[in-house]
Design a protein around this motif. Structure first.
Motif, PDB file in Angstrom:
ATOM      1  N   HIS A 100       9.123   1.683  -0.110  1.00 55.97           N
ATOM      2  CA  HIS A 100       8.804   0.678  -1.454  1.00 55.97           C
ATOM      3  C   HIS A 100       8.061   2.407  -2.495  1.00 55.97           C
ATOM      4  O   HIS A 100       7.435   3.158  -2.133  1.00 55.97           O
ATOM      5  CB  HIS A 100       7.644  -0.146  -1.657  1.00 55.97           C
ATOM      6  CG  HIS A 100       6.222   0.163  -1.149  1.00 55.97           C
ATOM      7  ND1 HIS A 100       6.005  -0.042   0.436  1.00 55.97           N
ATOM      8  CD2 HIS A 100       4.389   0.372  -1.887  1.00 55.97           C
ATOM      9  CE1 HIS A 100       4.133   0.433   0.264  1.00 55.97           C
ATOM     10  NE2 HIS A 100       4.275   0.834  -0.606  1.00 55.97           N
ATOM     11  N   GLU A 111       2.917   7.140   1.352  1.00 55.29           N
ATOM     12  CA  GLU A 111       1.813   6.182   2.656  1.00 55.29           C
ATOM     13  C   GLU A 111       2.984   6.751   3.785  1.00 55.29           C
ATOM     14  O   GLU A 111       4.240   6.218   3.056  1.00 55.29           O
ATOM     15  CB  GLU A 111       2.403   4.929   1.607  1.00 55.29           C
ATOM     16  CG  GLU A 111       1.795   3.917   2.606  1.00 55.29           C
ATOM     17  CD  GLU A 111       1.416   2.625   1.999  1.00 55.29           C
ATOM     18  OE1 GLU A 111       2.282   2.403   0.784  1.00 55.29           O
ATOM     19  OE2 GLU A 111       0.968   1.779   2.526  1.00 55.29           O
ATOM     20  N   HIS A 155       2.054   6.198  -5.687  1.00 55.74           N
ATOM     21  CA  HIS A 155       2.788   6.220  -3.952  1.00 55.74           C
ATOM     22  C   HIS A 155       4.338   6.534  -4.401  1.00 55.74           C
ATOM     23  O   HIS A 155       4.758   5.043  -4.459  1.00 55.74           O
ATOM     24  CB  HIS A 155       1.802   6.138  -3.395  1.00 55.74           C
ATOM     25  CG  HIS A 155       1.461   5.230  -2.872  1.00 55.74           C
ATOM     26  ND1 HIS A 155       0.692   4.135  -3.272  1.00 55.74           N
ATOM     27  CD2 HIS A 155       2.343   4.090  -2.059  1.00 55.74           C
ATOM     28  CE1 HIS A 155       0.289   2.645  -3.109  1.00 55.74           C
ATOM     29  NE2 HIS A 155       1.936   2.517  -2.297  1.00 55.74           N
ATOM     30  N   GLU A 172       6.068  -1.523  -5.881  1.00 53.24           N
ATOM     31  CA  GLU A 172       4.604  -2.838  -5.696  1.00 53.24           C
ATOM     32  C   GLU A 172       3.929  -2.509  -7.003  1.00 53.24           C
ATOM     33  O   GLU A 172       3.752  -1.029  -7.407  1.00 53.24           O
ATOM     34  CB  GLU A 172       3.767  -2.038  -4.895  1.00 53.24           C
ATOM     35  CG  GLU A 172       4.607  -2.454  -3.085  1.00 53.24           C
ATOM     36  CD  GLU A 172       3.918  -2.507  -2.442  1.00 53.24           C
ATOM     37  OE1 GLU A 172       4.181  -3.137  -0.666  1.00 53.24           O
ATOM     38  OE2 GLU A 172       2.953  -2.293  -2.384  1.00 53.24           O
TER      39      GLU A 172
HETATM   40 CO    CO Z   1       2.097   1.255  -0.652  1.00 52.73          CO
END
Ligand code: CO
Length: 134
Positions: free
Chosen positions: A7, A130, A79, A54
């Motif tokens: 994502h 991430e 991120h 997200e």
């Molecule tokens: Co994330």
């Protein structure tokens, strides 16, 4: 080592407005808001064919994205999340290569109930990365 893009996370000052933009203007499929108190965020998942977006909004007093939104008042990309098969092996390899892991260095359980780690943006071209074990 890294696999699919899981994502892209975007910090947003107004979660309802951002959800409407993705649903009504961009025509995407969006989830209901989901509170993630352990991570200090409320998340709306935008489902795309090949990945997810997200939308992150601060939750609680010391949200990790509050500082970002104070600097980026209209929101912005926060991120990217790459998938890895073995997060501990990935971490050890990255540390060996001189990359810095944020926090304790131990994986936490992320928004998808899978182990995640965050890597220092200064080691990755100014992008917070991430890693999620899938
Ligand atoms: Co994330």
């Amino acid at each position: 080592m890294i696999g699919r893009l899981n994502h892209v996370a975007i910090a947003v000052p107004d979660l309802e407005a951002a959800t409407k933009t993705y649903r009504d203007v961009l025509g995407a499929k969006v989830s209901e808001p989901q509170a993630e108190p352990d991570h200090g965020v409320t998340v709306v998942f935008v489902e795309l064919d090949n990945t997810k977006i997200e939308l992150l909004h601060p939750l609680g007093e010391d949200s990790p994205i509050a500082g970002y939104l104070a600097k980026n008042t209209s929101g912005g990309m926060h991120h990217v999340c790459y998938e890895v098969e073995d997060i501990l092996a990935a971490r050890d390899k990255l540390v060996e290569e001189g990359a810095r892991i944020l926090g304790s260095g131990e994986p936490k359980i992320g928004a998808h109930k899978k182990p995640v780690l965050f890597l220092h943006p200064k080691d990755f071209n100014g992008t917070l990365v991430e890693l999620e074990q899938v």
